[in-house]
Design a protein around this motif. Structure first.
Motif, PDB file in Angstrom:
ATOM      1  N   ILE A 222       2.731  -9.169  -3.577  1.00 38.41           N
ATOM      2  CA  ILE A 222       3.278  -8.309  -2.516  1.00 38.41           C
ATOM      3  C   ILE A 222       3.582  -6.938  -3.102  1.00 38.41           C
ATOM      4  O   ILE A 222       3.783  -6.788  -4.317  1.00 38.41           O
ATOM      5  CB  ILE A 222       4.559  -8.909  -1.898  1.00 38.41           C
ATOM      6  CG1 ILE A 222       5.632  -9.101  -2.978  1.00 38.41           C
ATOM      7  CG2 ILE A 222       4.274 -10.205  -1.184  1.00 38.41           C
ATOM      8  CD1 ILE A 222       6.967  -9.525  -2.429  1.00 38.41           C
ATOM      9  N   LEU A 223       3.622  -5.916  -2.231  1.00 41.75           N
ATOM     10  CA  LEU A 223       3.899  -4.550  -2.666  1.00 41.75           C
ATOM     11  C   LEU A 223       5.396  -4.362  -2.847  1.00 41.75           C
ATOM     12  O   LEU A 223       6.179  -4.552  -1.919  1.00 41.75           O
ATOM     13  CB  LEU A 223       3.366  -3.550  -1.633  1.00 41.75           C
ATOM     14  CG  LEU A 223       3.509  -2.068  -2.022  1.00 41.75           C
ATOM     15  CD1 LEU A 223       2.739  -1.761  -3.290  1.00 41.75           C
ATOM     16  CD2 LEU A 223       3.044  -1.174  -0.870  1.00 41.75           C
ATOM     17  N   ILE A 230       5.571   2.133 -10.080  1.00 37.19           N
ATOM     18  CA  ILE A 230       5.519   2.989  -8.883  1.00 37.19           C
ATOM     19  C   ILE A 230       6.546   4.098  -8.976  1.00 37.19           C
ATOM     20  O   ILE A 230       6.270   5.262  -8.647  1.00 37.19           O
ATOM     21  CB  ILE A 230       5.730   2.130  -7.627  1.00 37.19           C
ATOM     22  CG1 ILE A 230       4.504   1.236  -7.401  1.00 37.19           C
ATOM     23  CG2 ILE A 230       6.004   2.997  -6.411  1.00 37.19           C
ATOM     24  CD1 ILE A 230       4.620   0.318  -6.210  1.00 37.19           C
ATOM     25  N   LEU A 231       7.751   3.790  -9.433  1.00 34.23           N
ATOM     26  CA  LEU A 231       8.800   4.804  -9.527  1.00 34.23           C
ATOM     27  C   LEU A 231       8.467   5.876 -10.557  1.00 34.23           C
ATOM     28  O   LEU A 231       8.854   7.044 -10.408  1.00 34.23           O
ATOM     29  CB  LEU A 231      10.138   4.137  -9.860  1.00 34.23           C
ATOM     30  CG  LEU A 231      10.712   3.201  -8.792  1.00 34.23           C
ATOM     31  CD1 LEU A 231      12.000   2.560  -9.283  1.00 34.23           C
ATOM     32  CD2 LEU A 231      10.974   3.954  -7.484  1.00 34.23           C
ATOM     33  N   ASN A 232       7.747   5.504 -11.642  1.00 39.29           N
ATOM     34  CA  ASN A 232       7.432   6.451 -12.718  1.00 39.29           C
ATOM     35  C   ASN A 232       6.098   7.169 -12.525  1.00 39.29           C
ATOM     36  O   ASN A 232       5.693   7.960 -13.376  1.00 39.29           O
ATOM     37  CB  ASN A 232       7.434   5.731 -14.065  1.00 39.29           C
ATOM     38  CG  ASN A 232       8.808   5.174 -14.400  1.00 39.29           C
ATOM     39  OD1 ASN A 232       9.834   5.761 -14.025  1.00 39.29           O
ATOM     40  ND2 ASN A 232       8.859   4.048 -15.109  1.00 39.29           N
ATOM     41  N   SER A 233       5.404   6.872 -11.437  1.00 38.58           N
ATOM     42  CA  SER A 233       4.105   7.497 -11.197  1.00 38.58           C
ATOM     43  C   SER A 233       4.300   8.980 -10.856  1.00 38.58           C
ATOM     44  O   SER A 233       5.051   9.325  -9.934  1.00 38.58           O
ATOM     45  CB  SER A 233       3.374   6.768 -10.071  1.00 38.58           C
ATOM     46  OG  SER A 233       2.195   7.469  -9.723  1.00 38.58           O
ATOM     47  N   LYS A 234       3.627   9.869 -11.596  1.00 42.35           N
ATOM     48  CA  LYS A 234       3.721  11.309 -11.341  1.00 42.35           C
ATOM     49  C   LYS A 234       3.139  11.673  -9.969  1.00 42.35           C
ATOM     50  O   LYS A 234       3.668  12.537  -9.264  1.00 42.35           O
ATOM     51  CB  LYS A 234       2.975  12.077 -12.440  1.00 42.35           C
ATOM     52  CG  LYS A 234       3.526  11.850 -13.848  1.00 42.35           C
ATOM     53  CD  LYS A 234       4.964  12.372 -13.958  1.00 42.35           C
ATOM     54  CE  LYS A 234       5.480  12.223 -15.400  1.00 42.35           C
ATOM     55  NZ  LYS A 234       6.881  12.719 -15.508  1.00 42.35           N
ATOM     56  N   ILE A 278       0.811   8.067   0.021  1.00 44.61           N
ATOM     57  CA  ILE A 278       1.764   7.357  -0.852  1.00 44.61           C
ATOM     58  C   ILE A 278       1.469   5.857  -0.865  1.00 44.61           C
ATOM     59  O   ILE A 278       1.441   5.215  -1.930  1.00 44.61           O
ATOM     60  CB  ILE A 278       3.204   7.636  -0.391  1.00 44.61           C
ATOM     61  CG1 ILE A 278       3.575   9.098  -0.666  1.00 44.61           C
ATOM     62  CG2 ILE A 278       4.187   6.712  -1.104  1.00 44.61           C
ATOM     63  CD1 ILE A 278       4.931   9.496  -0.123  1.00 44.61           C
ATOM     64  N   ASN A 279       1.211   5.284   0.305  1.00 44.12           N
ATOM     65  CA  ASN A 279       0.933   3.852   0.371  1.00 44.12           C
ATOM     66  C   ASN A 279      -0.379   3.521  -0.331  1.00 44.12           C
ATOM     67  O   ASN A 279      -0.467   2.495  -1.041  1.00 44.12           O
ATOM     68  CB  ASN A 279       0.865   3.398   1.829  1.00 44.12           C
ATOM     69  CG  ASN A 279       2.236   3.384   2.492  1.00 44.12           C
ATOM     70  OD1 ASN A 279       3.251   3.185   1.816  1.00 44.12           O
ATOM     71  ND2 ASN A 279       2.271   3.607   3.798  1.00 44.12           N
ATOM     72  N   HIS A 280      -1.402   4.373  -0.163  1.00 43.62           N
ATOM     73  CA  HIS A 280      -2.679   4.135  -0.856  1.00 43.62           C
ATOM     74  C   HIS A 280      -2.485   4.187  -2.365  1.00 43.62           C
ATOM     75  O   HIS A 280      -3.057   3.369  -3.112  1.00 43.62           O
ATOM     76  CB  HIS A 280      -3.708   5.174  -0.408  1.00 43.62           C
ATOM     77  CG  HIS A 280      -4.205   4.934   0.978  1.00 43.62           C
ATOM     78  ND1 HIS A 280      -4.997   5.843   1.660  1.00 43.62           N
ATOM     79  CD2 HIS A 280      -4.038   3.887   1.834  1.00 43.62           C
ATOM     80  CE1 HIS A 280      -5.288   5.370   2.852  1.00 43.62           C
ATOM     81  NE2 HIS A 280      -4.703   4.186   2.998  1.00 43.62           N
ATOM     82  N   MET A 286      -0.811  -1.136  -7.927  1.00 44.71           N
ATOM     83  CA  MET A 286      -0.671  -2.589  -7.969  1.00 44.71           C
ATOM     84  C   MET A 286      -2.007  -3.259  -8.287  1.00 44.71           C
ATOM     85  O   MET A 286      -2.074  -4.212  -9.085  1.00 44.71           O
ATOM     86  CB  MET A 286      -0.140  -3.095  -6.618  1.00 44.71           C
ATOM     87  CG  MET A 286       0.106  -4.590  -6.577  1.00 44.71           C
ATOM     88  SD  MET A 286       0.755  -5.151  -4.982  1.00 44.71           S
ATOM     89  CE  MET A 286      -0.685  -4.857  -3.942  1.00 44.71           C
ATOM     90  N   THR A 287      -3.111  -2.766  -7.701  1.00 45.79           N
ATOM     91  CA  THR A 287      -4.432  -3.349  -7.960  1.00 45.79           C
ATOM     92  C   THR A 287      -4.854  -3.143  -9.409  1.00 45.79           C
ATOM     93  O   THR A 287      -5.430  -4.043 -10.048  1.00 45.79           O
ATOM     94  CB  THR A 287      -5.463  -2.725  -7.015  1.00 45.79           C
ATOM     95  OG1 THR A 287      -5.019  -2.881  -5.663  1.00 45.79           O
ATOM     96  CG2 THR A 287      -6.815  -3.385  -7.174  1.00 45.79           C
TER      97      THR A 287
END
Length: 663
Positions: A222-223, A230-234, A278-280, A286-287
């Motif tokens: 699950i996402l 995700i939080l650290n993604s620039k 953002i969702n993509h 995650m993938t």
């Protein structure tokens, strides 16, 4: 012999319950029928079970031996053999698994072996939904037991001991060989892990830690918007900043423009596009982590298998020792085989015999439909009785004079039936228009009881029982109607009667007689008119009436005045009966003042309406300062429901009589 009157009229608890159930018989019968129908439905829906029976005989054996065979015949080994012969698919249509362990457990639950006391017999039973399979399976159990049953042997004891010792030597040699082999195999795998294996394991652990936030307890991916990756993604941080800026602009312009303004529409579209990006991006992260985890896992498993693979066979020393132990085991086995062939046992006798094989049962052993119907009907009958008792205990009104007397400890003088109102006639004329009705007879009976009570009291007191005050807890309980009816019937019988409407808050007697109340009790007590000016005469019955008028602010002052007391005192000398219609005692205090001027207080209770606590509180107003002479009257009784409740129909019997014509 003098009898105890209280014992004669006291009913037992069982009689009360029987009377209650008879009154509520439709409810009891309905619940009982529902329970019977439900029991019949359940008995019909339950799948029948058939039980096959058989018997074994152990002649000459003791009870301990038979109990041992009782456990042996139901052992898992025999159960598995029978299941193999019958076939798993033939055992039941409701099997949800093909594993042998739960099937064996269920098979053994359906089988029972019980020894018959003081005999050599063993009763066998097997239950199944098919009568044919029940008999077939039980016969299979017997056949396998007879083939594998413990046997009675006539061996020489010394030969048996030697054979047992050789068998033990074979088992020891095989155990030693097996232990050596296991120890040698373990030494082959004690190899130091390689650096490549350590790196692969570390990478696998790191990717698993990154993937764990995206896994729920069931192992589904699950996402997780709060995962560290995700939080650290620039990229996501940059998109979040853009979304905040667009959101601030949208809020600022929304105060100036409506939702259909072009700028608002443009900013809303930008905001939605950024959310989509953002969702993509989150799903892409995650993938990617999932792919990295799969690659690391595959590499780690490959190196792990290579790490535990043996690099070579046994050493020469280990191989020689293994060959020596193997030769010893073969020698021990050869000695045991030769000795067993040389001293083979003599013919043996069976310990058990089949007394009766299983035959196909014709009637099911479960369910017992008769017992289910009987039990369901009995339980529903008990439940209906409990429901009836609960309803009766929760009832907060009065249905009979007996209930009034038991609850208040005051006598109930009359039960007044309900009358149908005629719009074209005055309600006070009802007893005059229907002199033979049950209502007229009930009112006459009330007047008779009051006379008898007054005659009985004359022997103990010098005061005449002429003044009767009629009140109730609330308005519209029938006190005014009862006052009018009793006054008219008493006047028609030849008595000198006067009816006073002392309800100076809601006077209604003048309405019942269809008259005006211009000259009333208020004018007399206020000193505006004389007594003879306010007295009205009813021509039909000869009744004298003093009407009332509504003066709520001064009602209590007028009723409790000395002039009111003088009025009653003077009327005592001129009339045989004075009936005072009082206000409802829970609505005003006038009734308490009028009761002090009266010889008898009649408290009217509305049938199946007035709450018991209200009646008790109303009666308490007259008893807390003295011993008032109080009696109750149950009014507005629905005769049909009264009979249904089981209180009889005696009060309506006189309505069936008609006046005989004069000759």
């Amino acid at each position: 012999m003098k009898q105890d009157v209280n014992k004669i009229h006291t009913t037992s608890t069982l009689q009360n319950i029987t009377h209650l159930l008879r009154r509520r018989r439709m409810l009891v019968l309905g619940i009982t029928f529902l329970g019977f129908s439900l029991s019949a439905f359940i008995a019909q829906k339950l799948e029948p079970v058939y039980t096959a029976n058989a018997q074994l005989v152990f002649e000459g054996q003791n009870a301990t031996f038979i109990k041992t065979q009782q456990a042996f015949i139901g052992s898992p080994r025999i159960a598995q053999a029978v299941i193999r012969d019958i076939g798993i698919e033939n055992l039941s249509n409701h099997l949800t698994t093909t594993k042998i362990e739960p099937i064996v457990t269920r098979f053994r639950k359906n089988f029972s072996a019980i020894s018959v006391p003081n005999s050599y017999l063993l009763d066998l039973e097997y239950s199944h939904h098919s009568p044919y399979l029940a008999a077939r399976i039980l016969n299979k159990i017997i056949d396998h037991y007879i083939d594998d049953q413990p046997l009675q042997s006539t061996h020489d004891p010394e030969n048996i001991k030697t054979l047992t010792r050789l068998q033990r030597n074979v088992e020891t040699a095989l155990d030693t060989l097996e232990n050596f082999k296991n120890h040698a195999d373990q030494d082959k795998y004690n190899v130091e892990p390689s650096n490549e294996y350590k790196k692969a394991k570390l990478k696998y652990t790191q990717t698993k830690i990154r993937l764990d936030p995206f896994m729920d307890p069931s192992g589904t991916l699950i996402l997780n918007h709060k995962s560290p990756d995700i939080l650290n993604s620039k990229t996501i941080q940059k998109l979040n900043l853009e979304r905040i800026q667009v959101e601030q602009k949208l809020k600022t312009l929304s105060y100036r423009y409506g939702p259909k303004h072009p700028k608002i529409i443009e900013l809303t579209a930008q905001f939605s596009a950024i959310n989509t990006k953002i969702n993509h991006e989150k799903y892409a992260i995650m993938t990617a982590i999932k792919s990295q985890y799969g690659l690391a896992l595959a590499q780690f498993k490959t190196l792990e298998q290579a790490q535990i693979a043996p690099s070579s066979g046994y050493t020469a020393k280990m191989q020689n020792e293994f060959n020596l132990l193997k030769a010893q085991a073969q020698h021990a086995l050869k000695l045991y085989t030769e000795y067993e062939d040389l001293y083979k046992a003599k013919p043996i006798d069976a310990a058990a015999a089949i007394l009766r094989r299983a035959s196909t049962p014709y009637a099911p052993s479960f369910p017992d439909k008769g017992r289910i119907l009987l039990l369901g009907t009995l339980l529903s009958l008990i439940f209906s009785a409990l429901i009836t008792l609960l309803i009766e205990k929760s009832r907060n009104t009065f249905l009979s004079g007996k209930q009034l007397e038991e609850y208040l400890n005051f006598p109930c003088y009359a039960l007044i039936p309900k009358a149908k109102k005629d719009k074209d006639k005055n309600f006070a004329d009802y007893v005059m228009d229907h002199p033979a009705s049950s209502i007229a007879e009930a009112v006459r009976a009330l007047r008779l009881v009051l006379k008898l009570r007054a005659d009985a009291d004359k022997s103990a007191t010098t005061q005449d029982s002429k003044v009767i005050t009629i009140t109730s807890s609330f308005p519209n309980e029938g006190k005014t109607t009862l006052s009018s009816w009793m006054a008219r019937l008493a006047a028609k019988s030849g008595e000198r009667v006067i009816l006073i409407d002392a309800d100076l808050r809601r006077p209604s007697i003048h309405k019942n007689f269809g008259q005006q109340n211009t000259l009333s009790l208020v004018e007399y007590l206020g000193g505006h008119n004389k007594l003879e000016e306010i007295i009205n005469t009813n021509d039909a019955s000869g009744l004298h009436i003093i009407y009332g008028r509504s003066v709520p602010n001064s009602a209590l002052d007028l009723i409790s005045s000395d002039k009111m007391e003088q009025l009653v005192r003077s009327l005592r000398k001129a009339y045989d009966l004075i009936i005072i219609d009082s206000p409802a005692c829970m609505a005003a205090s006038d009734a308490r003042a009028l009761e002090k001027l009266s010889d008898q207080l009649l408290y009217v209770v509305l049938w199946n309406k007035t709450p018991r606590e209200v009646v008790h509180n109303g009666i308490s107003q007259f008893t807390q300062f003295g011993n008032a002479r109080i009696a109750t009257v149950l009014s507005n009784i629905d005769l049909k429901k009264h009979v249904q409740f089981g209180y009889g129909n005696a009060i309506s019997d006189y309505s069936n009589y008609k006046e005989c014509p004069t000759v």
